[in-house]
Design an enzyme around this catalytic site. Sequence first.
Site, PDB file in Angstrom:
ATOM      1  N   ARG A  36      36.858  64.548  56.351  1.00  0.00           N
ATOM      2  CA  ARG A  36      36.288  65.820  55.942  1.00  0.00           C
ATOM      3  C   ARG A  36      35.970  65.847  54.452  1.00  0.00           C
ATOM      4  O   ARG A  36      36.829  65.610  53.615  1.00  0.00           O
ATOM      5  CB  ARG A  36      37.257  66.962  56.269  1.00  0.00           C
ATOM      6  CG  ARG A  36      37.239  67.384  57.732  1.00  0.00           C
ATOM      7  CD  ARG A  36      38.218  68.495  57.999  1.00  0.00           C
ATOM      8  NE  ARG A  36      38.185  68.899  59.403  1.00  0.00           N
ATOM      9  CZ  ARG A  36      39.168  69.525  60.022  1.00  0.00           C
ATOM     10  NH1 ARG A  36      40.290  69.817  59.369  1.00  0.00           N
ATOM     11  NH2 ARG A  36      39.061  69.861  61.291  1.00  0.00           N
ATOM     12  N   HIS A  68      32.399  57.673  53.782  1.00  0.00           N
ATOM     13  CA  HIS A  68      33.036  56.455  54.291  1.00  0.00           C
ATOM     14  C   HIS A  68      31.974  55.645  55.025  1.00  0.00           C
ATOM     15  O   HIS A  68      30.904  56.172  55.373  1.00  0.00           O
ATOM     16  CB  HIS A  68      34.193  56.801  55.244  1.00  0.00           C
ATOM     17  CG  HIS A  68      33.763  57.614  56.446  1.00  0.00           C
ATOM     18  ND1 HIS A  68      33.315  57.038  57.614  1.00  0.00           N
ATOM     19  CD2 HIS A  68      33.705  58.950  56.640  1.00  0.00           C
ATOM     20  CE1 HIS A  68      32.998  57.988  58.489  1.00  0.00           C
ATOM     21  NE2 HIS A  68      33.223  59.159  57.926  1.00  0.00           N
ATOM     22  N   TRP A 123      31.502   4.580  56.639  1.00  0.00           N
ATOM     23  CA  TRP A 123      30.318   4.733  55.787  1.00  0.00           C
ATOM     24  C   TRP A 123      30.659   4.543  54.316  1.00  0.00           C
ATOM     25  O   TRP A 123      29.882   4.894  53.425  1.00  0.00           O
ATOM     26  CB  TRP A 123      29.695   6.108  55.996  1.00  0.00           C
ATOM     27  CG  TRP A 123      29.147   6.298  57.383  1.00  0.00           C
ATOM     28  CD1 TRP A 123      28.348   5.439  58.083  1.00  0.00           C
ATOM     29  CD2 TRP A 123      29.363   7.427  58.242  1.00  0.00           C
ATOM     30  NE1 TRP A 123      28.055   5.954  59.312  1.00  0.00           N
ATOM     31  CE2 TRP A 123      28.652   7.167  59.446  1.00  0.00           C
ATOM     32  CE3 TRP A 123      30.068   8.614  58.120  1.00  0.00           C
ATOM     33  CZ2 TRP A 123      28.653   8.061  60.514  1.00  0.00           C
ATOM     34  CZ3 TRP A 123      30.060   9.507  59.175  1.00  0.00           C
ATOM     35  CH2 TRP A 123      29.372   9.237  60.356  1.00  0.00           C
ATOM     36  N   THR A 174      34.195  63.955  52.500  1.00  0.00           N
ATOM     37  CA  THR A 174      34.083  62.744  51.674  1.00  0.00           C
ATOM     38  C   THR A 174      33.382  61.647  52.462  1.00  0.00           C
ATOM     39  O   THR A 174      33.272  61.704  53.696  1.00  0.00           O
ATOM     40  CB  THR A 174      35.465  62.272  51.202  1.00  0.00           C
ATOM     41  OG1 THR A 174      35.303  61.167  50.304  1.00  0.00           O
ATOM     42  CG2 THR A 174      36.320  61.837  52.366  1.00  0.00           C
ATOM     43  N   GLU A 221      59.953  57.302  68.438  1.00  0.00           N
ATOM     44  CA  GLU A 221      60.152  56.370  69.553  1.00  0.00           C
ATOM     45  C   GLU A 221      61.121  55.244  69.184  1.00  0.00           C
ATOM     46  O   GLU A 221      62.169  55.090  69.804  1.00  0.00           O
ATOM     47  CB  GLU A 221      58.794  55.817  70.008  1.00  0.00           C
ATOM     48  CG  GLU A 221      57.895  56.892  70.596  1.00  0.00           C
ATOM     49  CD  GLU A 221      56.534  56.369  71.021  1.00  0.00           C
ATOM     50  OE1 GLU A 221      56.097  56.707  72.125  1.00  0.00           O
ATOM     51  OE2 GLU A 221      55.910  55.624  70.231  1.00  0.00           O
ATOM     52  N   THR A 263      23.448  16.028  69.327  1.00  0.00           N
ATOM     53  CA  THR A 263      24.662  15.250  69.171  1.00  0.00           C
ATOM     54  C   THR A 263      24.326  13.809  68.809  1.00  0.00           C
ATOM     55  O   THR A 263      23.416  13.198  69.390  1.00  0.00           O
ATOM     56  CB  THR A 263      25.497  15.302  70.472  1.00  0.00           C
ATOM     57  OG1 THR A 263      26.677  14.527  70.302  1.00  0.00           O
ATOM     58  CG2 THR A 263      24.716  14.795  71.677  1.00  0.00           C
ATOM     59  N   GLU A 303      35.305  20.242  65.494  1.00  0.00           N
ATOM     60  CA  GLU A 303      35.020  19.353  66.626  1.00  0.00           C
ATOM     61  C   GLU A 303      35.802  18.045  66.546  1.00  0.00           C
ATOM     62  O   GLU A 303      36.039  17.407  67.571  1.00  0.00           O
ATOM     63  CB  GLU A 303      33.514  19.054  66.690  1.00  0.00           C
ATOM     64  CG  GLU A 303      32.686  20.256  67.087  1.00  0.00           C
ATOM     65  CD  GLU A 303      31.226  19.919  67.300  1.00  0.00           C
ATOM     66  OE1 GLU A 303      30.629  20.467  68.235  1.00  0.00           O
ATOM     67  OE2 GLU A 303      30.674  19.129  66.510  1.00  0.00           O
ATOM     68  N   LEU A 358      27.499  12.861  59.431  1.00  0.00           N
ATOM     69  CA  LEU A 358      27.216  11.911  58.352  1.00  0.00           C
ATOM     70  C   LEU A 358      26.673  12.647  57.133  1.00  0.00           C
ATOM     71  O   LEU A 358      27.060  12.346  55.992  1.00  0.00           O
ATOM     72  CB  LEU A 358      26.215  10.859  58.824  1.00  0.00           C
ATOM     73  CG  LEU A 358      25.636   9.947  57.737  1.00  0.00           C
ATOM     74  CD1 LEU A 358      26.733   9.195  57.000  1.00  0.00           C
ATOM     75  CD2 LEU A 358      24.622   8.974  58.343  1.00  0.00           C
ATOM     76  N   LYS A 367      48.877  50.785  65.487  1.00  0.00           N
ATOM     77  CA  LYS A 367      49.083  52.098  64.861  1.00  0.00           C
ATOM     78  C   LYS A 367      50.328  52.123  63.976  1.00  0.00           C
ATOM     79  O   LYS A 367      50.279  52.562  62.823  1.00  0.00           O
ATOM     80  CB  LYS A 367      49.218  53.171  65.951  1.00  0.00           C
ATOM     81  CG  LYS A 367      48.039  53.274  66.901  1.00  0.00           C
ATOM     82  CD  LYS A 367      48.218  54.396  67.895  1.00  0.00           C
ATOM     83  CE  LYS A 367      49.412  54.185  68.817  1.00  0.00           C
ATOM     84  NZ  LYS A 367      49.274  52.993  69.668  1.00  0.00           N
TER      85      LYS A 367
END
Length: 506
Positions: free
Chosen positions: A215, A219, A322, A217, A65, A280, A309, A286, A41
């Site tokens: 109010r 959204h 490769w 409008t 606060e 897997t 991974e 590849l 907030k």
Amino acid sequence: MLEFTEIPKVPTRIPGLDMISEGGLPIGRTTLVSGSAGSGKTILAAQFLAHGCEDGESAVFVTFEETPADLRRNLQSFGWDIQAWEDQGLWAFVDASADIDSPPTFSGDYDLGALFARIESAVRTVGASRVALDSIGAILNQIPDGRLIRAELFRLTALLKRIGVTALLTSERSTEHGDIGKFGIEEFVTDNVIVLRNLLEQERRHRTIEILKFRGTHHLKGETPFSVVPRRGIVVIPLSGYDLSQVSSNLRISSGNSELDDMCHGGFFRDMVALVSGATGAGKTLMVTEYVRAVQDSPDEKALVFAYEESRDQLTRNAAGWGVDYEQMERDGKLRIVASYPESLGYEDHLIKMKAEIDDFQPTRIAIDSMSALERAGSQRSFREFVIAITSTVKAKEISALLTSTTPTLMGGSSVTESHISSITDGIILLRYVEGFGDIRRGITVLKLRGSQHDNEIREFDIGENGMRIGKTFRKVTGILTGVPVHFESEIESIEQLFPDPEGKA
């Protein structure tokens, strides 16, 4: 007939918030921001003011606060130099925190007239157009008669409207769902209501923002995820707020494998999102490597790999096996690898990080290996929204994307991940193991390719030192896609199995 007039809005410049609010906050009106502890907030209120100061608009922050000194120090982590704006006359504090530390002695009819006078004086002094009050619950708690709370809150909103400011009032709530305000009246007195939530899902906090009321409008409805990002503040992520207006390209690019390009009748489309699904070890990474290798011979292409991974070094080592030199590609500016654990962030933060990398590197193609790993980072609903967001992002930028998904069994079968992704992607490539007579073989097929013809065969492929080599079509085998391959000695035998004699005759 009355003519409808849209209420003008002031852009907040808070990423994503102006999209779900369809332009920002209504000018000259009061918005309640309600949320539990840690929901963001104070950050939202301060960020609204900070972006105004960046654009030359003056602001007043009324704190009940935290002290101004604490706020200056805490908000500096987001890159907002409050002290500098104060020196320039763009920002003013009204410090009511000391009033809370020393509760007044009430006698007769109590009102907040003195506080209102201080707020109006600060607004006039700096010429403020934006005001934030954080948090009104702290001062309303000091009113002994509950009947007076509504009247004082009405007086406050009337004052803010009279002096012509766009204001945010923050308020606490003890639960994520239930009463909006602590006193049960805040949402009725204010013009607009925004609810922040800080939910715990699968041992991970998940923040959302919802515009409950504006109010007069429009959204967007419903909850939208957001995150608090260092040096940026709140970033709202409208995962489901994308439309389908992206431009589709007819240009083709190579998948990195000439045989697969032939199966696709010319390769991938430039803005295509393709899913590679397999068990897997079937060859998904590849395929990513070959997909990345294709940018080497194209002067205008760059590839961005998100790995969830394997580490960067492991990917580099495997690619070298490769014949693909990732390190040289990185030095040449043709490749960037971003590797991280899926559990290290929530979907919102993963998406923010991915978008930042895409905007910075400007790739022409990206690869995500793997989506199955990312699925572990949150709920199924959040995962699907994440997939929608990232695919919409790359399509809007006309970036080709290759996503990988791991099936739950070695021989294939259904996957929760596939069910969430398959309808969103433009192409699906399946990799399957095929059990033979004493050996394991691999098969590949193009299951879907939107906007293009493609081969329907399931072809055998093997993996060698030069990568994937796709061969001939499987014959005398059925049940590969279901994960239960059945071999036949002849074509006649396979037909007899498909159409058995009802009387059981040979």
